[in-house]
Design a protein around this motif. Structure first.
Motif, PDB file in Angstrom:
ATOM      1  N   VAL A 178       0.846  -1.194   0.000  1.00 24.02           N
ATOM      2  CA  VAL A 178       0.000   0.000   0.000  1.00 24.02           C
ATOM      3  C   VAL A 178       0.881   1.244   0.000  1.00 24.02           C
ATOM      4  O   VAL A 178       2.062   1.187   0.348  1.00 24.02           O
ATOM      5  N   GLU A 179       0.311   2.367  -0.359  1.00 24.98           N
ATOM      6  CA  GLU A 179       1.091   3.598  -0.493  1.00 24.98           C
ATOM      7  C   GLU A 179       1.546   4.162   0.858  1.00 24.98           C
ATOM      8  O   GLU A 179       2.575   4.834   0.934  1.00 24.98           O
ATOM      9  N   GLU A 180       0.780   3.884   1.905  1.00 25.92           N
ATOM     10  CA  GLU A 180       1.107   4.452   3.216  1.00 25.92           C
ATOM     11  C   GLU A 180       0.530   3.562   4.299  1.00 25.92           C
ATOM     12  O   GLU A 180      -0.555   2.999   4.155  1.00 25.92           O
ATOM     13  N   LEU A 181       1.262   3.411   5.387  1.00 26.00           N
ATOM     14  CA  LEU A 181       0.784   2.658   6.536  1.00 26.00           C
ATOM     15  C   LEU A 181       1.019   3.459   7.805  1.00 26.00           C
ATOM     16  O   LEU A 181       2.156   3.857   8.082  1.00 26.00           O
ATOM     17  N   THR A 189       6.293  -0.616  -3.880  1.00 28.11           N
ATOM     18  CA  THR A 189       4.891  -1.012  -3.952  1.00 28.11           C
ATOM     19  C   THR A 189       4.388  -1.267  -5.371  1.00 28.11           C
ATOM     20  O   THR A 189       3.201  -1.525  -5.554  1.00 28.11           O
ATOM     21  N   SER A 190       5.261  -1.208  -6.369  1.00 25.18           N
ATOM     22  CA  SER A 190       4.838  -1.450  -7.749  1.00 25.18           C
ATOM     23  C   SER A 190       6.052  -1.838  -8.571  1.00 25.18           C
ATOM     24  O   SER A 190       7.201  -1.609  -8.166  1.00 25.18           O
ATOM     25  N   LEU A 191       5.808  -2.397  -9.732  1.00 28.16           N
ATOM     26  CA  LEU A 191       6.908  -2.760 -10.621  1.00 28.16           C
ATOM     27  C   LEU A 191       7.674  -1.521 -11.054  1.00 28.16           C
ATOM     28  O   LEU A 191       8.920  -1.529 -11.109  1.00 28.16           O
ATOM     29  N   GLU A 192       6.964  -0.438 -11.354  1.00 23.79           N
ATOM     30  CA  GLU A 192       7.639   0.788 -11.780  1.00 23.79           C
ATOM     31  C   GLU A 192       8.525   1.346 -10.670  1.00 23.79           C
ATOM     32  O   GLU A 192       9.638   1.839 -10.930  1.00 23.79           O
ATOM     33  N   ARG A 193       8.065   1.266  -9.427  1.00 26.78           N
ATOM     34  CA  ARG A 193       8.889   1.753  -8.321  1.00 26.78           C
ATOM     35  C   ARG A 193      10.100   0.852  -8.105  1.00 26.78           C
ATOM     36  O   ARG A 193      11.183   1.325  -7.751  1.00 26.78           O
ATOM     37  N   TYR A 194       9.921  -0.439  -8.316  1.00 28.49           N
ATOM     38  CA  TYR A 194      11.067  -1.340  -8.262  1.00 28.49           C
ATOM     39  C   TYR A 194      12.124  -0.911  -9.269  1.00 28.49           C
ATOM     40  O   TYR A 194      13.328  -0.856  -8.967  1.00 28.49           O
ATOM     41  N   GLU A 195      11.685  -0.609 -10.463  1.00 28.96           N
ATOM     42  CA  GLU A 195      12.640  -0.199 -11.490  1.00 28.96           C
ATOM     43  C   GLU A 195      13.314   1.106 -11.109  1.00 28.96           C
ATOM     44  O   GLU A 195      14.512   1.291 -11.378  1.00 28.96           O
ATOM     45  N   ARG A 196      12.595   2.004 -10.455  1.00 26.59           N
ATOM     46  CA  ARG A 196      13.215   3.244  -9.984  1.00 26.59           C
ATOM     47  C   ARG A 196      14.282   2.932  -8.937  1.00 26.59           C
ATOM     48  O   ARG A 196      15.379   3.522  -8.957  1.00 26.59           O
TER      49      ARG A 196
END
Length: 317
Positions: A178-181, A189-196
């Protein structure tokens, strides 16, 4: 691929079960062991596994990193401990370090550990509505950009050490993704963020723990994501979930939405030859004998999962 199981650092019934299943690859977590990253402790653990016929291939435990994640005073001392761990792993030929980022400081969370599944087996699940009612974490207020900056600082410090030591760092997703806890942003939290994250410090030693359940919850097509990340996948958690980041339940390995045979084919297509272990299994009938086991880490479901994994691997060969 090497079917693996997560084991404690000293022999118990789980070691015996793993040997009976024909598993030879071990993933260690140091439950209750202090300063386990020191050379002598890792040496004794590595050789203890070897003496019992296991190759210790992955360390899936983490020294304290909360100050590092939050950019607080004392982070350099924490980072030095991670560097010591990587150097010691390299000296001992332990190839993969599974680590996390913004699971620090909030952690892996579930809101139920006893959801009935087939045959009244019990699985875990997450409902974000309950966590939205929780009070903010003491770290609430840190911004996402600060977390990205702190991650860049960490990677610039430790990835060169991993390269020198010959150790592959395998970053696990945030769980739940999730975006925030509790007021603390999450990054992975996403494939695109993994790539970043991977682009923050380009290196073949800086890669991914591909936890299939998290990628399924993210809404990704798991086989496509495997092919997209390719050689940056250093370690695999074989599991599945039904639902979304905000609301999901764990499933039996053969009864979730992911085409598990297609996932295995994707690993073979990218040439993945590392450790792959079952994760978050159902609790089955009669498993009250190990009451201290965390939900998702009982034994009988792992027996099923290992057999299922081995069958899929052999099917694709």
């Amino acid at each position: 691929m090497n079917p693996a199981v997560m084991l404690p650092p000293s022999p118990d019934r789980r070691w015996t079960l793993a040997k009976q299943l024909g598993v030879e690859s071990a993933v260690v977590r140091f439950w209750g062991v202090d300063d386990w990253w020191e050379y002598e402790t890792l040496l004794e653990t590595r050789n203890r596994f070897a003496d019992h016929g296991f190759s210790l291939d992955v360390v899936e435990d983490r020294p304290p990193m909360e100050r590092t994640v939050l950019g607080q005073e004392g982070r350099d001392e924490e980072i030095e401990t991670v560097k010591r761990l990587l150097r010691n792993m390299g000296r001992l030929g332990i190839d993969v370090y599974c680590w996390v980022w913004t699971e620090n400081p909030v952690g892996v969370l579930r809101t139920s550990d006893s959801i009935p599944d087939r045959g009244d087996s019990l699985v875990t699940g997450y409902d974000h509505e309950w966590m939205e009612r929780a009070e903010d974490h003491p770290a609430a207020g840190i911004t996402e950009e600060e977390l990205w900056d702190n991650l860049q600082y960490f990677l610039d410090e430790v990835v060169p050490v991993a390269e020198e030591a010959g150790v592959k760092m395998a970053l696990h997703p945030d769980d739940p993704p999730v975006e925030e806890l509790r007021g603390v942003p999450r990054l992975v939290t996403s494939l695109e963020r993994y790539e970043r994250v991977l682009e923050l410090h380009e290196s073949p030693n800086h890669g991914v723990t591909f936890c299939q359940g998290n990628f399924a919850a993210m809404g990704e097509d798991v086989p496509s994501a495997i092919r997209r990340l390719g050689e940056r996948i250093h370690f695999v958690h074989f599991r599945d979930v039904e639902g979304t980041p905000e609301s999901f339940v764990e499933t039996w390995h053969d009864d979730g939405p992911t085409d598990m045979a297609a996932a295995m084919e994707a690993y073979q297509d990218i040439g993945f030859d590392g450790a792959i272990r079952p994760d978050h299994v159902p609790k089955m009938l009669g498993e009250e004998d190990r009451a201290e086991a965390h939900a998702g880490y009982t034994d009988m479901g792992r027996l099923f999962a290992i057999g299922y994994m081995k069958g899929l691997i052999e099917r694709g060969q």
